[in-house]
Write a protein that holds these residues in place. Structure first.
Motif, PDB file in Angstrom:
ATOM      1  N   LEU A  60      10.417   1.203  -3.071  1.00  0.00           N
ATOM      2  CA  LEU A  60      10.374   1.782  -4.415  1.00  0.00           C
ATOM      3  C   LEU A  60      10.693   0.716  -5.462  1.00  0.00           C
ATOM      4  CD1 LEU A  60      12.098   5.266  -3.970  1.00  0.00           C
ATOM      5  CD2 LEU A  60       9.670   4.821  -4.461  1.00  0.00           C
ATOM      6  N   VAL A  61      11.662  -0.108  -5.174  1.00  0.00           N
ATOM      7  CA  VAL A  61      12.061  -1.155  -6.112  1.00  0.00           C
ATOM      8  C   VAL A  61      11.055  -2.310  -6.097  1.00  0.00           C
ATOM      9  CG1 VAL A  61      13.871  -2.805  -6.724  1.00  0.00           C
ATOM     10  CG2 VAL A  61      14.488  -0.497  -5.957  1.00  0.00           C
ATOM     11  N   ASN A  62      10.649  -2.755  -4.913  1.00  0.00           N
ATOM     12  CA  ASN A  62       9.720  -3.885  -4.824  1.00  0.00           C
ATOM     13  C   ASN A  62       8.352  -3.570  -5.430  1.00  0.00           C
ATOM     14  OD1 ASN A  62      11.398  -5.811  -3.636  1.00  0.00           O
ATOM     15  ND2 ASN A  62      10.978  -5.060  -1.579  1.00  0.00           N
ATOM     16  N   LEU A  63       7.855  -2.381  -5.221  1.00  0.00           N
ATOM     17  CA  LEU A  63       6.549  -2.020  -5.791  1.00  0.00           C
ATOM     18  C   LEU A  63       6.577  -2.141  -7.309  1.00  0.00           C
ATOM     19  CD1 LEU A  63       5.663   1.049  -3.543  1.00  0.00           C
ATOM     20  CD2 LEU A  63       4.513  -1.187  -3.525  1.00  0.00           C
ATOM     21  N   PHE A  64       7.688  -1.737  -7.908  1.00  0.00           N
ATOM     22  CA  PHE A  64       7.841  -1.855  -9.358  1.00  0.00           C
ATOM     23  C   PHE A  64       8.066  -3.311  -9.771  1.00  0.00           C
ATOM     24  CE2 PHE A  64      10.812  -2.243 -12.924  1.00  0.00           C
ATOM     25  CZ  PHE A  64      10.002  -1.769 -13.943  1.00  0.00           C
ATOM     26  N   GLU A  65       9.037  -3.972  -9.131  1.00  0.00           N
ATOM     27  CA  GLU A  65       9.372  -5.345  -9.520  1.00  0.00           C
ATOM     28  C   GLU A  65       8.196  -6.300  -9.356  1.00  0.00           C
ATOM     29  OE1 GLU A  65      14.192  -5.391  -8.725  1.00  0.00           O
ATOM     30  OE2 GLU A  65      12.887  -6.360  -7.252  1.00  0.00           O
ATOM     31  N   ASN A  66       7.378  -6.065  -8.347  1.00  0.00           N
ATOM     32  CA  ASN A  66       6.217  -6.922  -8.097  1.00  0.00           C
ATOM     33  C   ASN A  66       4.978  -6.471  -8.857  1.00  0.00           C
ATOM     34  OD1 ASN A  66       7.842  -8.353  -6.339  1.00  0.00           O
ATOM     35  ND2 ASN A  66       7.105  -7.264  -4.537  1.00  0.00           N
ATOM     36  N   GLN A  67       5.121  -5.403  -9.631  1.00  0.00           N
ATOM     37  CA  GLN A  67       4.029  -4.841 -10.437  1.00  0.00           C
ATOM     38  C   GLN A  67       2.760  -4.645  -9.620  1.00  0.00           C
ATOM     39  OE1 GLN A  67       3.961  -7.582 -13.821  1.00  0.00           O
ATOM     40  NE2 GLN A  67       5.440  -6.281 -14.884  1.00  0.00           N
ATOM     41  N   GLU A  68       2.952  -3.991  -8.474  1.00  0.00           N
ATOM     42  CA  GLU A  68       1.822  -3.729  -7.583  1.00  0.00           C
ATOM     43  C   GLU A  68       0.830  -2.764  -8.231  1.00  0.00           C
ATOM     44  OE1 GLU A  68       1.255  -5.289  -4.807  1.00  0.00           O
ATOM     45  OE2 GLU A  68       3.201  -6.223  -4.503  1.00  0.00           O
TER      46      GLU A  68
END
Length: 165
Positions: free
Chosen positions: A127-135
């Motif tokens: 949930l955090v990585n998808l946002f932080e990496n702007q997937e």
């Protein structure tokens, strides 16, 4: 102050000077706690989930210093010893230390997820990585379909990223 708060402050100290790492684990911790609560996970497992979320990326700073890179496998290799040292120093019970160490050593391995604590940690991290990496939506949908198993994690992912079930 609770033991988890004390542990969080120790991890902030460990990652001092790396605000992006601190922000990341704080967010993962909050999502992990939220999913665990929504799933009515028992307190002894919530405690493992919280501790694991706080230290899941403890290997990043170490790997950058040691190897100049921090891919998932290197993090899984280097992180557990540092997590164990921190947990033991703060007096966490042996079973929790062992499970958190295992989760740190496997949190980038998405096959053979062997417990609700592992599943929730992976979902919160995504949930955090998808946002932080702007997937992009397509990648988010693929991750949702492949990774998210808990009803709560699936719901949060759908709501955050406006994807389809």
């Amino acid at each position: 102050m609770t033991k988890i708060c004390e542990f969080t402050l120790e991890m902030i100290n460990f990652d001092a000077g790396e605000p992006e790492l601190i922000q990341h684990f704080i967010k993962v911790h909050e999502f992990a706690l939220l999913i665990g609560s929504m799933e009515s996970v028992p307190y002894n497992i919530i405690e493992v989930i919280e501790a694991a979320a706080i230290v899941h990326d403890i290997g990043i700073k170490v790997c950058m210093e040691k190897y100049g890179e921090c891919n998932g496998k290197l993090q899984e290799q280097e992180g557990p010893a540092y997590a164990e040292e921190l947990l033991n120093r703060l007096g966490f019970r042996k079973e929790l230390v062992e499970r958190v160490s295992y989760l740190v050593a496997h949190h980038h391995t998405y096959s053979n997820i062997d417990g609700i604590d592992y599943q929730i940690l992976v979902e919160a991290d995504f949930l955090v990585n998808l946002f932080e990496n702007q997937e992009g939506k397509e990648n988010i949908q693929a991750v949702y379909n492949k990774i998210f198993k808990t009803e709560s994690g699936r719901k949060l992912c759908r709501q955050m990223f406006m994807i389809k079930d």
